[in-house]
Design a protein around this motif. Structure first.
Motif, PDB file in Angstrom:
ATOM      1  N   ASP A 282       0.848  -1.183   0.000  1.00  0.00           N
ATOM      2  CA  ASP A 282       0.000   0.000   0.000  1.00  0.00           C
ATOM      3  C   ASP A 282       0.891   1.242   0.000  1.00  0.00           C
ATOM      4  O   ASP A 282       2.124   1.151  -0.119  1.00  0.00           O
ATOM      5  N   ALA A 283       0.274   2.408   0.152  1.00  0.00           N
ATOM      6  CA  ALA A 283       1.013   3.667   0.056  1.00  0.00           C
ATOM      7  C   ALA A 283       2.075   3.809   1.139  1.00  0.00           C
ATOM      8  O   ALA A 283       3.060   4.540   0.965  1.00  0.00           O
ATOM      9  N   SER A 284       1.910   3.101   2.268  1.00  0.00           N
ATOM     10  CA  SER A 284       2.889   3.218   3.348  1.00  0.00           C
ATOM     11  C   SER A 284       4.208   2.539   3.017  1.00  0.00           C
ATOM     12  O   SER A 284       5.212   2.769   3.681  1.00  0.00           O
ATOM     13  N   ALA A 285       4.227   1.677   1.992  1.00  0.00           N
ATOM     14  CA  ALA A 285       5.440   0.926   1.639  1.00  0.00           C
ATOM     15  C   ALA A 285       6.211   1.584   0.504  1.00  0.00           C
ATOM     16  O   ALA A 285       6.903   0.913  -0.256  1.00  0.00           O
ATOM     17  N   ARG A 286       6.106   2.879   0.363  1.00  0.00           N
ATOM     18  CA  ARG A 286       6.912   3.671  -0.567  1.00  0.00           C
ATOM     19  C   ARG A 286       6.888   3.100  -1.990  1.00  0.00           C
ATOM     20  O   ARG A 286       7.932   2.726  -2.538  1.00  0.00           O
ATOM     21  N   PRO A 287       5.724   2.986  -2.610  1.00  0.00           N
ATOM     22  CA  PRO A 287       5.628   2.351  -3.934  1.00  0.00           C
ATOM     23  C   PRO A 287       6.393   3.119  -5.011  1.00  0.00           C
ATOM     24  O   PRO A 287       6.481   4.353  -4.989  1.00  0.00           O
ATOM     25  N   LEU A 288       6.935   2.348  -5.930  1.00  0.00           N
ATOM     26  CA  LEU A 288       7.643   2.928  -7.078  1.00  0.00           C
ATOM     27  C   LEU A 288       7.280   2.083  -8.295  1.00  0.00           C
ATOM     28  O   LEU A 288       7.431   0.862  -8.280  1.00  0.00           O
ATOM     29  N   THR A 289       6.781   2.737  -9.341  1.00  0.00           N
ATOM     30  CA  THR A 289       6.357   2.017 -10.543  1.00  0.00           C
ATOM     31  C   THR A 289       7.393   2.172 -11.646  1.00  0.00           C
ATOM     32  O   THR A 289       7.846   3.286 -11.946  1.00  0.00           O
ATOM     33  N   ARG A 290       7.782   1.048 -12.244  1.00  0.00           N
ATOM     34  CA  ARG A 290       8.760   1.051 -13.336  1.00  0.00           C
ATOM     35  C   ARG A 290       8.283   0.080 -14.400  1.00  0.00           C
ATOM     36  O   ARG A 290       8.033  -1.098 -14.116  1.00  0.00           O
ATOM     37  N   GLU A 291       8.127   0.581 -15.607  1.00  0.00           N
ATOM     38  CA  GLU A 291       7.693  -0.209 -16.756  1.00  0.00           C
ATOM     39  C   GLU A 291       6.396  -0.967 -16.459  1.00  0.00           C
ATOM     40  O   GLU A 291       6.248  -2.150 -16.762  1.00  0.00           O
ATOM     41  N   GLY A 292       5.480  -0.275 -15.806  1.00  0.00           N
ATOM     42  CA  GLY A 292       4.166  -0.841 -15.539  1.00  0.00           C
ATOM     43  C   GLY A 292       4.077  -1.744 -14.333  1.00  0.00           C
ATOM     44  O   GLY A 292       3.005  -2.240 -14.019  1.00  0.00           O
ATOM     45  N   VAL A 293       5.181  -1.971 -13.642  1.00  0.00           N
ATOM     46  CA  VAL A 293       5.189  -2.825 -12.458  1.00  0.00           C
ATOM     47  C   VAL A 293       5.473  -1.959 -11.234  1.00  0.00           C
ATOM     48  O   VAL A 293       6.396  -1.135 -11.248  1.00  0.00           O
ATOM     49  N   THR A 294       4.678  -2.149 -10.172  1.00  0.00           N
ATOM     50  CA  THR A 294       4.865  -1.377  -8.942  1.00  0.00           C
ATOM     51  C   THR A 294       5.632  -2.210  -7.928  1.00  0.00           C
ATOM     52  O   THR A 294       5.286  -3.375  -7.677  1.00  0.00           O
ATOM     53  N   TYR A 295       6.677  -1.608  -7.347  1.00  0.00           N
ATOM     54  CA  TYR A 295       7.494  -2.262  -6.337  1.00  0.00           C
ATOM     55  C   TYR A 295       7.289  -1.548  -5.003  1.00  0.00           C
ATOM     56  O   TYR A 295       7.008  -0.339  -4.965  1.00  0.00           O
ATOM     57  N   TYR A 296       7.440  -2.310  -3.928  1.00  0.00           N
ATOM     58  CA  TYR A 296       7.221  -1.769  -2.590  1.00  0.00           C
ATOM     59  C   TYR A 296       8.455  -2.030  -1.729  1.00  0.00           C
ATOM     60  O   TYR A 296       9.143  -3.043  -1.914  1.00  0.00           O
ATOM     61  N   PHE A 297       8.690  -1.126  -0.754  1.00  0.00           N
ATOM     62  CA  PHE A 297       9.933  -1.173   0.008  1.00  0.00           C
ATOM     63  C   PHE A 297       9.679  -1.009   1.501  1.00  0.00           C
ATOM     64  O   PHE A 297       8.736  -0.339   1.918  1.00  0.00           O
ATOM     65  N   CYS A 298      10.561  -1.641   2.292  1.00  0.00           N
ATOM     66  CA  CYS A 298      10.405  -1.582   3.744  1.00  0.00           C
ATOM     67  C   CYS A 298      10.863  -0.247   4.306  1.00  0.00           C
ATOM     68  O   CYS A 298      10.431   0.153   5.391  1.00  0.00           O
ATOM     69  N   CYS A 299      11.761   0.442   3.595  1.00  0.00           N
ATOM     70  CA  CYS A 299      12.283   1.713   4.099  1.00  0.00           C
ATOM     71  C   CYS A 299      12.777   2.566   2.939  1.00  0.00           C
ATOM     72  O   CYS A 299      12.915   2.094   1.804  1.00  0.00           O
ATOM     73  N   THR A 300      13.053   3.813   3.241  1.00  0.00           N
ATOM     74  CA  THR A 300      13.532   4.746   2.223  1.00  0.00           C
ATOM     75  C   THR A 300      14.869   4.298   1.660  1.00  0.00           C
ATOM     76  O   THR A 300      15.153   4.472   0.468  1.00  0.00           O
ATOM     77  N   GLY A 301      15.733   3.705   2.522  1.00  0.00           N
ATOM     78  CA  GLY A 301      17.047   3.260   2.073  1.00  0.00           C
ATOM     79  C   GLY A 301      16.954   2.218   0.980  1.00  0.00           C
ATOM     80  O   GLY A 301      17.686   2.271  -0.023  1.00  0.00           O
ATOM     81  N   CYS A 302      16.045   1.240   1.132  1.00  0.00           N
ATOM     82  CA  CYS A 302      15.881   0.212   0.108  1.00  0.00           C
ATOM     83  C   CYS A 302      15.338   0.813  -1.187  1.00  0.00           C
ATOM     84  O   CYS A 302      15.741   0.425  -2.292  1.00  0.00           O
ATOM     85  N   ARG A 303      14.444   1.748  -1.060  1.00  0.00           N
ATOM     86  CA  ARG A 303      13.882   2.378  -2.262  1.00  0.00           C
ATOM     87  C   ARG A 303      14.953   3.147  -3.014  1.00  0.00           C
ATOM     88  O   ARG A 303      15.056   3.088  -4.248  1.00  0.00           O
ATOM     89  N   ARG A 304      15.816   3.866  -2.271  1.00  0.00           N
ATOM     90  CA  ARG A 304      16.892   4.636  -2.898  1.00  0.00           C
ATOM     91  C   ARG A 304      17.898   3.708  -3.571  1.00  0.00           C
ATOM     92  O   ARG A 304      18.371   3.972  -4.682  1.00  0.00           O
ATOM     93  N   THR A 305      18.215   2.598  -2.921  1.00  0.00           N
ATOM     94  CA  THR A 305      19.134   1.622  -3.504  1.00  0.00           C
ATOM     95  C   THR A 305      18.572   1.065  -4.806  1.00  0.00           C
ATOM     96  O   THR A 305      19.296   0.890  -5.797  1.00  0.00           O
ATOM     97  N   PHE A 306      17.278   0.791  -4.828  1.00  0.00           N
ATOM     98  CA  PHE A 306      16.630   0.287  -6.029  1.00  0.00           C
ATOM     99  C   PHE A 306      16.695   1.318  -7.149  1.00  0.00           C
ATOM    100  O   PHE A 306      16.976   0.978  -8.314  1.00  0.00           O
TER     101      PHE A 306
END
Length: 319
Positions: A282-306
């Motif tokens: 959900d929105a609390s897991a910092r979603p990021l969509t790339r090429e039509g696929v949405t990915y979710y992350f446990c923290c900001t650090g993981c999202r930035r690494t991705f």
């Protein structure tokens, strides 16, 4: 909310008829935002009231709390990195790997809390007082209300109501009780008196299907008994009905009984492509969509690494 505030809400929620789980941090290894003794309530819809840890611990605790509420079995969780504990895990403990950047660890005890049966006794006779005492000895919530004070608001659909006003306004009290649509309604009276009260209510327009549900006289038929024995007979009938499953909407007791009546909010989960942790999608897991696929992350650090090297993690997920 923390400390006594959580414990106060435990009592309030249990009395209101809600099922929930109570999570308590019993051990921590720093650095960790969760502190030993921290507590949180997890409701059936996944809300957290209190504090047991940060972004890594909370989704895991919510998921495990739902399972605890579903099967009625408490569990002890050990949260940490996969290689942190090795073979030094006590028997009976559930290890849940989490990949937090903090390198901390938590031991959390999660227990289910089910609402206790709610009995409303209308009347002030010695029998009424004995019945209330016996019900409380079973761990039930028992409200003793005088006939002059009783209203439909004193009971709910999950309540069991026993009218024992001994001829003082029986008809009015029964009419009030029927309006509350309780799971059980009984009238303590003789057979003749019970027939007269039900006849009066029928003349007043109370539907037959509602009158047919009334237990009148209330209690198991033990013959000529004392006031104290009448209280035992009434309570015995309630226990018997609960054990037979007659009160499908009332909470069952015993940790191993089925909890299929719980309706949990559906929670969609996803894997953090960087650390592999399970998170709520959900929105609390910092979603990021790339090429039509949405990915979710446990923290900001993981999202930035991705974001810095998405192809590497996408390939890992596809493998």
């Amino acid at each position: 909310m923390s400390g006594l505030g959580v414990l106060e809400q435990v009592g309030e929620l249990a009395r209101s008829g809600q099922t929930f789980a109570l999570a308590t941090v019993v051990w921590r290894q720093g650095p960790s935002s969760g502190k030993q003794g921290s507590r949180a309530i997890i409701t059936a819809d996944g809300q957290v009231r209190g504090w047991i840890g940060g972004a890594c611990a909370e989704p895991v605790v919510i998921r495990e709390a739902r399972q605890v509420m579903a099967d009625g079995n408490a569990r002890l969780l050990l949260l940490g990195t996969p290689d942190q504990f090795g073979a030094a895990v006590p028997e009976g403990m559930t290890v849940v790997p989490i990949s937090c950047q903090s390198e901390g660890a938590l031991e959390i005890y999660i227990e289910p809390v089910f609402p206790v049966p709610h009995l409303v006794i209308v009347g002030s006779s010695p029998m009424s007082q004995t019945l209330a005492e016996l019900a409380r000895a079973l761990g039930w919530s028992a409200d003793l209300v005088s006939g002059t004070e009783f209203t439909p608001g004193h009971a709910a659909e999950r309540s069991m109501v026993v009218v024992a006003t001994q001829g003082h306004g029986d008809e009015d009290m029964m009419e009030h009780a029927i309006a509350a649509h309780p799971a059980y309604l009984g009238l303590v009276a003789s057979h003749r008196r019970a027939e007269a009260v039900l006849g009066y209510l029928a003349d007043r327009g109370v539907p037959k299907e509602q009158l047919d549900k009334v237990h009148a006289p209330a209690g198991l038929d033990l013959g000529r008994t004392s006031h104290e024995e009448i209280a035992v007979a009434v309570l015995a009938e309630l226990v018997q009905l609960r054990a037979s499953g007659a009160f499908a909407d009332l909470p069952a007791q015993g940790k191993n009984e089925a909890r299929t009546e719980l309706k949990f909010a559906e929670a969609v989960e996803a894997l953090d492509p960087v650390c592999g942790m399970t998170v709520t999608a959900d929105a609390s897991a910092r979603p990021l969509t790339r090429e039509g696929v949405t990915y979710y992350f446990c923290c900001t650090g993981c999202r930035r690494t991705f974001e810095e090297n998405p192809d590497a993690y996408i390939k890992a997920v596809l493998r």
